[in-house]
Design a protein around this motif. Structure first.
Motif, mmCIF file in Angstrom:
data_model
loop_
_atom_site.group_PDB
_atom_site.id
_atom_site.type_symbol
_atom_site.label_atom_id
_atom_site.label_comp_id
_atom_site.label_asym_id
_atom_site.label_seq_id
_atom_site.Cartn_x
_atom_site.Cartn_y
_atom_site.Cartn_z
ATOM 1 N N ALA A 12 -54.736 -11.786 -38.634
ATOM 2 C CA ALA A 12 -54.826 -13.147 -39.134
ATOM 3 C C ALA A 12 -55.815 -13.242 -40.286
ATOM 4 O O ALA A 12 -56.984 -12.900 -40.141
ATOM 5 N N GLY A 13 -55.347 -13.708 -41.443
ATOM 6 C CA GLY A 13 -56.214 -13.866 -42.610
ATOM 7 C C GLY A 13 -56.559 -12.579 -43.320
ATOM 8 O O GLY A 13 -57.357 -12.587 -44.260
ATOM 9 N N ALA A 14 -55.948 -11.454 -42.907
ATOM 10 C CA ALA A 14 -56.338 -10.162 -43.476
ATOM 11 C C ALA A 14 -56.042 -10.076 -44.965
ATOM 12 O O ALA A 14 -56.865 -9.594 -45.745
ATOM 13 N N SER A 15 -54.867 -10.545 -45.373
ATOM 14 C CA SER A 15 -54.521 -10.439 -46.791
ATOM 15 C C SER A 15 -55.410 -11.338 -47.644
ATOM 16 O O SER A 15 -55.801 -10.969 -48.755
ATOM 17 N N ALA A 16 -55.755 -12.522 -47.126
ATOM 18 C CA ALA A 16 -56.666 -13.409 -47.858
ATOM 19 C C ALA A 16 -58.056 -12.786 -47.963
ATOM 20 O O ALA A 16 -58.720 -12.885 -48.998
ATOM 21 N N ALA A 210 -38.208 -12.643 -32.042
ATOM 22 C CA ALA A 210 -39.482 -12.117 -32.515
ATOM 23 C C ALA A 210 -39.316 -10.734 -33.145
ATOM 24 O O ALA A 210 -39.928 -10.438 -34.178
ATOM 25 N N ALA A 211 -38.501 -9.894 -32.527
ATOM 26 C CA ALA A 211 -38.272 -8.555 -33.064
ATOM 27 C C ALA A 211 -37.583 -8.624 -34.422
ATOM 28 O O ALA A 211 -37.941 -7.845 -35.338
ATOM 29 N N ALA A 212 -36.625 -9.519 -34.584
ATOM 30 C CA ALA A 212 -35.927 -9.652 -35.869
ATOM 31 C C ALA A 212 -36.872 -10.119 -36.959
ATOM 32 O O ALA A 212 -36.851 -9.615 -38.095
ATOM 33 N N ILE A 213 -37.731 -11.081 -36.617
ATOM 34 C CA ILE A 213 -38.687 -11.598 -37.611
ATOM 35 C C ILE A 213 -39.697 -10.519 -37.988
ATOM 36 O O ILE A 213 -40.024 -10.314 -39.162
ATOM 37 N N ALA A 214 -40.224 -9.803 -36.976
ATOM 38 C CA ALA A 214 -41.237 -8.769 -37.237
ATOM 39 C C ALA A 214 -40.673 -7.653 -38.102
ATOM 40 O O ALA A 214 -41.382 -7.079 -38.938
ATOM 41 N N ALA A 215 -39.389 -7.348 -37.930
ATOM 42 C CA ALA A 215 -38.770 -6.290 -38.715
ATOM 43 C C ALA A 215 -38.566 -6.719 -40.174
ATOM 44 O O ALA A 215 -38.708 -5.919 -41.106
ATOM 45 N N HIS A 216 -38.221 -7.993 -40.391
ATOM 46 C CA HIS A 216 -37.927 -8.476 -41.738
ATOM 47 C C HIS A 216 -39.177 -8.856 -42.503
ATOM 48 O O HIS A 216 -39.232 -8.703 -43.727
ATOM 49 N N PHE A 217 -40.196 -9.352 -41.775
ATOM 50 C CA PHE A 217 -41.458 -9.779 -42.399
ATOM 51 C C PHE A 217 -42.580 -8.897 -41.845
ATOM 52 O O PHE A 217 -43.223 -9.262 -40.858
ATOM 53 N N PRO A 218 -42.844 -7.772 -42.453
ATOM 54 C CA PRO A 218 -43.876 -6.850 -41.943
ATOM 55 C C PRO A 218 -45.274 -7.401 -42.159
ATOM 56 O O PRO A 218 -45.476 -8.362 -42.917
ATOM 57 N N PRO A 219 -46.275 -6.825 -41.501
ATOM 58 C CA PRO A 219 -47.660 -7.274 -41.705
ATOM 59 C C PRO A 219 -48.055 -7.182 -43.174
ATOM 60 O O PRO A 219 -47.713 -6.216 -43.863
ATOM 61 N N ALA A 220 -48.774 -8.188 -43.647
ATOM 62 C CA ALA A 220 -49.177 -8.226 -45.063
ATOM 63 C C ALA A 220 -50.327 -7.252 -45.312
ATOM 64 O O ALA A 220 -51.072 -6.917 -44.406
#
Length: 220
Positions: A12-16, A210-220
Motif C-alpha cells: 500500500a502506497g509503495a509506488s507513491a 480476485a485472481a483475475a484482477i491480480a493477474a491483469h493488474f500486477p503490483p506497482a
C-alpha cells in the motif's frame, strides 16, 4: 487467496513512496550542484526544505497506507483486498481494489487536510444536471479518474459489477452524515468505507474474480 492478500498488504502506497524518494533525491542533487557535497552542501540541503510537489507524494503514500489499514481490517475469505496495482501499458496505478461477494470496488485514496468534501449540483429543470466534487475547489477530475479505473477493471471482471470510491483522509468530515455519491462514485472516509464493504452480501466468486484482477493488474 490468504497468501495473496497478506503479501499484498505491504504494498500500500509503495509506488507513491518510491516516487517521493526519487523526487527528494533529485531535489537534493540539484542543491548539491550549487553548494557542493561537503558540509556547506549538507547545510544547504537541510535548510532548503522539501518542494511542495515532492512532499505531496509522501503525503499521498501516507494516505494510501491509512486507507489500506482500514480495508485490511475487514479482509477475510469473503473480502479480498489488493493494494497499489499497476495499470498495464501505463505509468498509472490503482490505489486499492476490494473484491466482495456483492462485486468489486475500485478505491482512490486522497489526503486533503482540513478540507470538507461536498457535492455541488448544477442545472436541473431547464438545463442538463451536472454533479461536481468540491474539496476546497473543483476536484471533479478525481471522479473522472476513478470512473476510468472502474471501466478498466470492469473489462476484466464482467459480468461482476464494479463501483468506484474516493476515500479522503484527514478531511473535515462533519460529526453526522457527510458521505455522498457523485456520478456513481462513493465519497467517504476510511472507516465508513470499510464498514460499508464489510456488510455487503452477494453471489460473486470472490477467489476467482480476485485472481483475475491480480493477474491483469500486477503490483506497482
Amino acid at each position: 487467496m490468504d497468501a495473496m492478500r497478506s503479501n499484498d498488504t505491504t504494498g500500500a502506497g509503495a509506488s507513491a513512496k518510491r516516487e517521493y524518494d526519487r523526487r527528494r533525491a533529485r531535489d537534493e542533487a540539484k542543491v548539491r550542484e550549487t553548494w557542493g557535497d561537503g558540509r556547506i552542501g549538507a547545510i544547504a540541503v537541510a535548510l532548503s526544505g522539501e518542494r511542495q510537489s515532492t512532499a505531496a507524494w509522501k503525503s499521498g503514500a501516507a494516505g494510501e497506507a491509512e486507507v489500506a489499514r482500514a480495508l485490511d481490517s475487514i479482509a477475510n475469505e469473503h473480502v479480498v483486498v489488493l493494494h497499489d496495482r499497476r495499470i498495464p501499458r501505463s505509468r498509472a496505478n490503482i490505489d486499492h481494489i476490494v473484491i466482495t461477494r456483492a462485486g468489486v470496488w475500485v478505491i482512490d485514496a486522497k489526503r486533503y487536510r482540513n478540507k470538507r468534501p461536498r457535492l455541488q449540483v448544477e442545472g436541473g429543470l431547464f438545463r442538463p444536471r451536472t454533479e461536481k466534487l468540491i474539496v476546497g475547489g473543483d476536484r471533479t477530475k478525481l471522479v473522472d479518474s476513478v470512473l476510468h479505473q472502474v471501466s478498466l477493471v470492469q473489462d476484466v471482471v464482467a459480468p461482476a459489477s464494479v463501483r468506484g470510491a474516493l476515500c479522503f483522509v484527514d478531511a473535515d468530515w462533519p460529526l453526522f452524515g457527510g458521505s455522498f455519491t457523485v456520478r456513481g462514485v462513493d465519497v467517504c472516509w476510511p472507516k465508513r468505507l470499510a464498514k460499508q464493504l464489510a456488510a455487503l452480501e452477494g453471489t460473486v466468486d470472490v477467489a476467482a474474480v480476485a485472481a483475475a484482477i491480480a493477474a491483469h493488474f500486477p503490483p506497482a
